[in-house]
Scaffold this active site. Structure first.
Site, PDB file in Angstrom:
ATOM      1  CD  GLU A 191      44.955  14.688  31.835  1.00 33.58           C
ATOM      2  OE1 GLU A 191      44.212  15.154  30.955  1.00 33.58           O
ATOM      3  OE2 GLU A 191      45.829  13.821  31.611  1.00 33.58           O
ATOM      4  CD  GLU A 230      46.846  15.716  36.548  1.00 31.79           C
ATOM      5  OE1 GLU A 230      46.790  15.781  37.785  1.00 31.79           O
ATOM      6  OE2 GLU A 230      46.395  16.610  35.814  1.00 31.79           O
ATOM      7  CB  CYS A 275      46.184  12.084  43.655  1.00 31.43           C
ATOM      8  SG  CYS A 275      44.745  12.687  42.761  1.00 31.43           S
ATOM      9  CG  ASN A 292      43.700   6.563  42.689  1.00 28.52           C
ATOM     10  OD1 ASN A 292      44.159   6.472  41.554  1.00 28.52           O
ATOM     11  ND2 ASN A 292      43.432   7.713  43.253  1.00 28.52           N
TER      12      ASN A 292
HETATM   13  P1  NAD Z   1      52.376   3.955  39.922  1.00 30.21           P
HETATM   14  O1  NAD Z   1      53.271   5.078  39.537  1.00 30.21           O
HETATM   15  O2  NAD Z   1      52.956   2.794  40.606  1.00 30.21           O
HETATM   16  O3  NAD Z   1      51.642   3.374  38.620  1.00 30.21           O
HETATM   17  C1  NAD Z   1      50.916   4.211  37.751  1.00 30.21           C
HETATM   18  C2  NAD Z   1      50.935   3.590  36.373  1.00 30.21           C
HETATM   19  O4  NAD Z   1      52.255   3.671  35.856  1.00 30.21           O
HETATM   20  C3  NAD Z   1      50.548   2.123  36.360  1.00 30.21           C
HETATM   21  O5  NAD Z   1      49.797   1.836  35.203  1.00 30.21           O
HETATM   22  C4  NAD Z   1      51.904   1.437  36.313  1.00 30.21           C
HETATM   23  O6  NAD Z   1      51.834   0.153  35.747  1.00 30.21           O
HETATM   24  C5  NAD Z   1      52.686   2.385  35.434  1.00 30.21           C
HETATM   25  N1  NAD Z   1      54.148   2.330  35.578  1.00 30.21           N
HETATM   26  C6  NAD Z   1      54.878   1.776  36.568  1.00 30.21           C
HETATM   27  N2  NAD Z   1      56.193   1.918  36.295  1.00 30.21           N
HETATM   28  C7  NAD Z   1      56.280   2.606  35.145  1.00 30.21           C
HETATM   29  C8  NAD Z   1      57.365   3.104  34.372  1.00 30.21           C
HETATM   30  N3  NAD Z   1      58.627   2.900  34.716  1.00 30.21           N
HETATM   31  N4  NAD Z   1      57.092   3.796  33.245  1.00 30.21           N
HETATM   32  C9  NAD Z   1      55.803   4.023  32.886  1.00 30.21           C
HETATM   33  N5  NAD Z   1      54.745   3.563  33.563  1.00 30.21           N
HETATM   34  C10 NAD Z   1      54.974   2.880  34.693  1.00 30.21           C
HETATM   35  O7  NAD Z   1      51.187   4.595  40.755  1.00 30.21           O
HETATM   36  P2  NAD Z   1      49.970   3.833  41.418  1.00 30.21           P
HETATM   37  O8  NAD Z   1      50.448   3.148  42.651  1.00 30.21           O
HETATM   38  O9  NAD Z   1      49.249   3.053  40.387  1.00 30.21           O
HETATM   39  O10 NAD Z   1      49.037   5.073  41.817  1.00 30.21           O
HETATM   40  C11 NAD Z   1      49.209   5.815  42.976  1.00 30.21           C
HETATM   41  C12 NAD Z   1      49.883   7.135  42.672  1.00 30.21           C
HETATM   42  O11 NAD Z   1      49.152   7.833  41.678  1.00 30.21           O
HETATM   43  C13 NAD Z   1      49.893   8.043  43.882  1.00 30.21           C
HETATM   44  O12 NAD Z   1      51.130   8.683  43.988  1.00 30.21           O
HETATM   45  C14 NAD Z   1      48.803   9.034  43.560  1.00 30.21           C
HETATM   46  O13 NAD Z   1      48.913  10.265  44.225  1.00 30.21           O
HETATM   47  C15 NAD Z   1      48.948   9.179  42.085  1.00 30.21           C
HETATM   48  N6  NAD Z   1      47.727   9.731  41.499  1.00 30.21           N
HETATM   49  C16 NAD Z   1      47.747  11.004  41.015  1.00 30.21           C
HETATM   50  C17 NAD Z   1      46.583  11.567  40.512  1.00 30.21           C
HETATM   51  C18 NAD Z   1      46.529  12.984  39.993  1.00 30.21           C
HETATM   52  O14 NAD Z   1      45.541  13.356  39.380  1.00 30.21           O
HETATM   53  N7  NAD Z   1      47.536  13.799  40.229  1.00 30.21           N
HETATM   54  C19 NAD Z   1      45.422  10.805  40.477  1.00 30.21           C
HETATM   55  C20 NAD Z   1      45.452   9.513  40.971  1.00 30.21           C
HETATM   56  C21 NAD Z   1      46.614   8.972  41.474  1.00 30.21           C
END
Ligand code: NAD
Length: 477
Positions: free
Chosen positions: A458, A248, A282, A150
């Site tokens: 972070e 996060e 997020c 995002n």
């Molecule tokens: P996601 O969990 O699908 O993917 C995040 C990352 O993890 C990607 O690089 C993905 O390839 C990887 N991934 C997927 N499966 C994995 C596994 N089994 N083990 C390790 N890595 C794996 O999330 P997304 O759809 O890319 O992002 C959206 C989510 O991120 C939302 O829930 C959002 O709230 C969260 N987010 C949190 C913050 C924060 O600062 N707290 C910031 C931005 C986004």
């Protein structure tokens, strides 16, 4: 952008060892923009090897010298980083104006941690005249950084800058949907002074790379930003390896408007709270808690603000498209869920179309009123521009509803009553409370979750303690 995005390891492009690629589409047009390498365990091993080899020289470098390199990268980024911004804009669909501020933020992380590393130190502990005792902050070694789609550069910078500043080397894994900007940034950093191997990027899918990173013995800590499910899967591996994690995760943040607030400012800020980045944020304020006495008047102002948003691919659009097909489908499913639960939108409620939007994945910013906090739409993170308006009676009621969530990433308070602001801020279960605006905070302010929104922090000075391990040295004199 280049038509192939591959890993960047040890200062050079590395094709996926198994030779597989996925197709990346531009979310604004659905046109193919790149073939993205599907790395896996072998690619992770190559990156860990490069990061391990680069580690001794980087961690032994004087902190002031490391800091100077990072600050220099930030300066260069501001001067010559537009091509990286363009890649991210194409990959995410983010309007150009938003990307310009995100580039600035990316540079700020490198400046902040490049500077602060000069004053980071251990302490001398007085246990009596017969001892000299002190602490050191040692790097972990190779740090894995796993990122979502995002706000790719921003999220990468806030983890990579403190990791590098404190003498670690990095293996980063961007989302498979938005890998190009991080690869371009790593190349840019190496071209402007970072030694090859200090910052490596492995591209590919999460299920193949994430577990391989967590299982690789060279990786000594992981910073993960993403969804709950992947975070939990990582956590299971980390438990076996006793691998420190920063998680996060997602949010369903409450944004509370009291009857003594500046209602015009609150309506404007609450609109941005759920629509910034088309709600793909997020910390988005997606549960809007409004005091009953002002509810109807406030909703009217809010809807008027939402009606002014302009969607599209243009530079100064308020909202771009939804970045991934899967996310677009997920958001649309919540329109049906709302209807099932008897809700009708005060504005929005469907896919946005129009000649200027082409075939892009646009969603109309949507406001549902009369939402109960126990409804599915109020409990699940949607990650799109959908707002639930929930009325409350008084301060205690607002706190109760706000905290009645599994998630606790952020919260907003709108009130002119300073006593109320401090009372409510103290009681909200969330990692960041923003008062009389709704923003993402600053490079200097810690960011992280309560409850299922994660742990570790972070941003800010505190992040330095998440990228170093404390060592006590006890000397008998
Ligand atoms: P996601 O969990 O699908 O993917 C995040 C990352 O993890 C990607 O690089 C993905 O390839 C990887 N991934 C997927 N499966 C994995 C596994 N089994 N083990 C390790 N890595 C794996 O999330 P997304 O759809 O890319 O992002 C959206 C989510 O991120 C939302 O829930 C959002 O709230 C969260 N987010 C949190 C913050 C924060 O600062 N707290 C910031 C931005 C986004």
């Amino acid at each position: 952008m280049s038509d192939r995005t591959v890993s960047y390891i040890g200062g050079r492009d590395v094709d996926p060892v198994d030779g597989n690629y996925s197709v990346k589409l531009d979310p604004r047009t659905k046109a193919k923009t790149a073939d993205v390498g599907n790395g896996g365990e072998k690619d992770v091993a190559l990156a860990c090897d490069a990061a391990s080899k680069a580690l001794p020289a980087w961690s032994d470098m004087r902190p002031s010298e490391r800091g100077r390199i990072l600050v220099d990268i930030a300066r260069r980024l501001r001067e010559d980083g537009q091509h990286i911004v363009d890649i991210e804009s194409q990959e995410t669909g983010k309007p150009g104006r938003e990307m310009a501020s995100l580039l600035d933020l990316t540079a700020q992380y490198f400046e902040f941690y490049g500077g602060i590393v000069n004053v980071m130190d251990g302490e001398v502990i007085n246990v009596g005249p017969d001892y000299h005792v002190y602490t050191r902050r040692d790097p972990f070694g190779v740090i894995g950084v796993i990122l979502p789609w995002n706000a790719p550069l921003h999220q990468a910078a806030r983890a990579i800058a403190p990791a590098l500043a404190t003498g670690n080397t990095v293996v980063a894994k961007p989302s498979e949907h938005t890998s190009g900007s991080l690869v371009a940034f790593a190349k840019f950093a190496v071209a402007h002074g970072l030694p090859p191997g200090v910052f490596n990027v492995v591209v590919g899918k999460g299920a193949a790379i994430g577990p391989a990173m967590a299982n690789h013995p060279a990786i000594r800590k992981i910073s993960f930003t993403g969804g709950l499910k992947a975070g939990q899967e990582l956590g299971r591996i980390a438990a076996d390896r006793v691998l420190p994690l920063t998680l996060e995760l997602g949010g369903k943040s409450a944004n509370i408007v009291f009857d003594d607030a500046d209602l015009d400012a609150a309506a404007k800020g609450s609109t941005r709270a759920f629509t910034w980045n088309s709600g793909q944020w997020c910390a988005a304020g997606t549960r809007l808690l409004v005091q009953e006495s002002i509810h109807d008047a406030f909703v009217e102002k809010l809807v008027a603000n939402v009606a002014e948003l302009r969607l599209g691919p243009q530079f100064d659009a308020s909202n771009g498209p939804i970045t991934t097909e899967a996310q677009f489908e997920k958001i649309k499913s919540f329109f049906a869920i709302a209807e099932r639960d008897g809700l009708t939108p005060a504005i929005g409620g469907k896919v946005a179309t129009g000649s200027e939007l082409g075939s892009g994945n646009y969603i109309e910013p949507t406001v549902y009123t009369g939402v109960r906090n126990d409804m599915e739409i109020a409990r699940e993170e949607i990650f799109g521009p959908i707002l639930c308006v929930i009325p409350f009676k008084d301060e205690a009621d607002a706190i109760r509803i706000a905290n009645d969530s599994d998630l606790g990433l952020a919260a907003g308070i709108w009130s002119q009553n300073i006593g109320r602001v401090h009372r409510v801020a103290a009681r909200l279960e969330a990692g960041r409370i923003v008062v009389n605006e709704y923003s993402g905070g600053f490079v200097q302010t810690p960011c992280g979750g309560f409850k299922y929104s994660g742990y570790g922090r972070e941003q800010g000075i505190d992040a330095l303690s998440h990228y170093t391990q404390l060592k006590s040295v006890i000397i008998r004199l």
